[in-house]
Design a protein around this motif. Structure first.
Motif, PDB file in Angstrom:
ATOM      1  N   TYR A 110       0.864  -1.178   0.000  1.00 28.77           N
ATOM      2  CA  TYR A 110       0.000   0.000   0.000  1.00 28.77           C
ATOM      3  C   TYR A 110       0.899   1.226   0.000  1.00 28.77           C
ATOM      4  N   ASP A 111       0.747   2.048  -1.034  1.00 31.36           N
ATOM      5  CA  ASP A 111       1.684   3.139  -1.261  1.00 31.36           C
ATOM      6  C   ASP A 111       1.251   4.420  -0.555  1.00 31.36           C
ATOM      7  N   ASN A 112       2.211   5.090   0.036  1.00 36.12           N
ATOM      8  CA  ASN A 112       1.926   6.294   0.815  1.00 36.12           C
ATOM      9  C   ASN A 112       1.729   7.531  -0.042  1.00 36.12           C
ATOM     10  N   THR A 113       2.323   7.566  -1.230  1.00 39.52           N
ATOM     11  CA  THR A 113       2.290   8.786  -2.043  1.00 39.52           C
ATOM     12  C   THR A 113       1.627   8.598  -3.399  1.00 39.52           C
ATOM     13  N   SER A 114       1.156   7.403  -3.683  1.00 41.10           N
ATOM     14  CA  SER A 114       0.513   7.157  -4.971  1.00 41.10           C
ATOM     15  C   SER A 114      -0.702   6.269  -4.782  1.00 41.10           C
ATOM     16  N   ASN A 115      -1.795   6.663  -5.392  1.00 41.05           N
ATOM     17  CA  ASN A 115      -3.047   5.915  -5.260  1.00 41.05           C
ATOM     18  C   ASN A 115      -3.128   4.836  -6.341  1.00 41.05           C
TER      19      ASN A 115
END
Length: 334
Positions: A272-277
């Motif tokens: 789960y990416d913090n800066t990209s959806n």
């Protein structure tokens, strides 16, 4: 002669034109929730299966299954010395590799510190002895060989003052690291820190080696840090793979940095990416797709060469038969 040509046509020795290309990943066996290792140290993304212990059997089987299904061939373990957490964890993981058809190699990290003089001949004698006894000899079928010898990597500044290659000819030793064009002593890029996302031009190193990354971002814990395609919006990873497909004839080894280096955010492991959806499997799926394209290209090339060789041999066989028949007919007529 006739039998020989017929045998060649059926069992064409030119079918295998080259070994398949090797795709590898740098792998970090240093995580532990139980022992509070690394997850609380500048990690802003979360693995798809949650924060894990690297020596947990369920974690290991999940990771190796994905790595194998992606078409990756080689796992290079970040190794921090005898009896370290990483050493003990790697010993657990390698027991599973054969079941997934994977090879592995060890990358020796500078675990004594950043002083290059510490990594002298005595250091290498001890380290190679340990790696041989605990990994190479124990897992002969699984340990990766390059140029017919076990591959051992080492991360800079190892190699700056002393290069072990000449003193240990039974191994293929490669120094990997950063800024290698300016430093001048490493063999392979750990990651392509020279890369321009707007105009991707990779550099093929010794052994036909090339390194790629989905992104690099350490700005959350280093100042000023380096940030390359933080949100995957520049399409860096796709551009790198497209470049590889265009230059595949010159490439033997593709190393992806990394499977699970969460600090510098280079991981292809589902997360789960913090800066990209993006979907948690976004980068993993790209990796899998491009490896399939690379392998398909290799297969088509080999099939083409195989078919062409058989075509030529068939015509040689036909001409030989007609020539022999013509000689027989002439003798009868005489």
């Amino acid at each position: 002669m006739l039998v020989l040509l017929f045998s060649i046509a059926l069992f064409n020795p030119f079918h295998v034109v080259a070994d398949n290309k090797v795709v590898g990943v740098y792998f970090y066996p240093w995580y532990s929730v139980t022992l509070n290792r690394h997850w609380s140290e500048n990690v802003i993304d979360k693995p798809y299966i949650g924060y894990y212990d690297s020596d947990n059997s369920e974690t290991i089987t999940w990771q190796l299954k994905l790595i194998s299904e992606a078409g990756i061939d080689l796992v290079v373990f970040s190794w921090w010395g005898p009896n370290s957490f990483e050493d003990n964890t790697t010993k657990v993981i390698v027991k599973y590799l054969n079941g997934y058809g994977l090879k592995f190699a060890i990358m020796v990290e500078p675990y004594l510190g950043q002083e290059p003089s510490l990594y002298n001949k005595t250091f290498w004698e001890n380290v190679l002895g340990y790696i041989k006894n605990n990994y190479i000899d124990k897992y002969r079928e699984d340990y990766f060989h390059l140029n017919g010898k076990p591959l051992v990597l080492a991360f800079n500044p190892i190699g700056m003052n002393y290069n072990p290659s000449n003193d240990f000819p039974d191994y293929t030793i490669r120094i990997t690291g950063n800024d290698i064009d300016n430093a001048g002593y490493q063999d392979w890029d750990y990651w392509p820190d020279y890369i321009d996302p707007n105009s991707v031009e990779l550099r093929i190193r010794k052994d036909g080696y090339v390194s790629i990354i989905p992104r690099f971002d350490d700005t959350h814990f280093r100042a000023p840090g380096t940030c390359i395609d933080q949100n995957y919006t520049q399409g860096l990873y796709e551009k790198e793979w497209e470049w590889i497909l265009e230059h595949k004839d010159s490439i033997n080894i593709v190393m992806v940095t990394s499977w699970n280096e969460y600090h510098e955010r280079t991981m292809v492991e589902p997360h789960y990416d913090n800066t990209s959806n993006v979907d948690p499997f976004y980068i993993y799926d790209l990796t899998k797709r491009y490896i399939q394209e690379l392998e398909e290209g290799e297969r088509i090339t080999q099939e083409y060469v195989y078919g062409f060789n058989n075509y030529v041999l068939a015509w040689v066989l036909i001409l030989f038969i007609f020539g022999s028949m013509a000689k027989i007919i002439l003798r009868i007529l005489r």
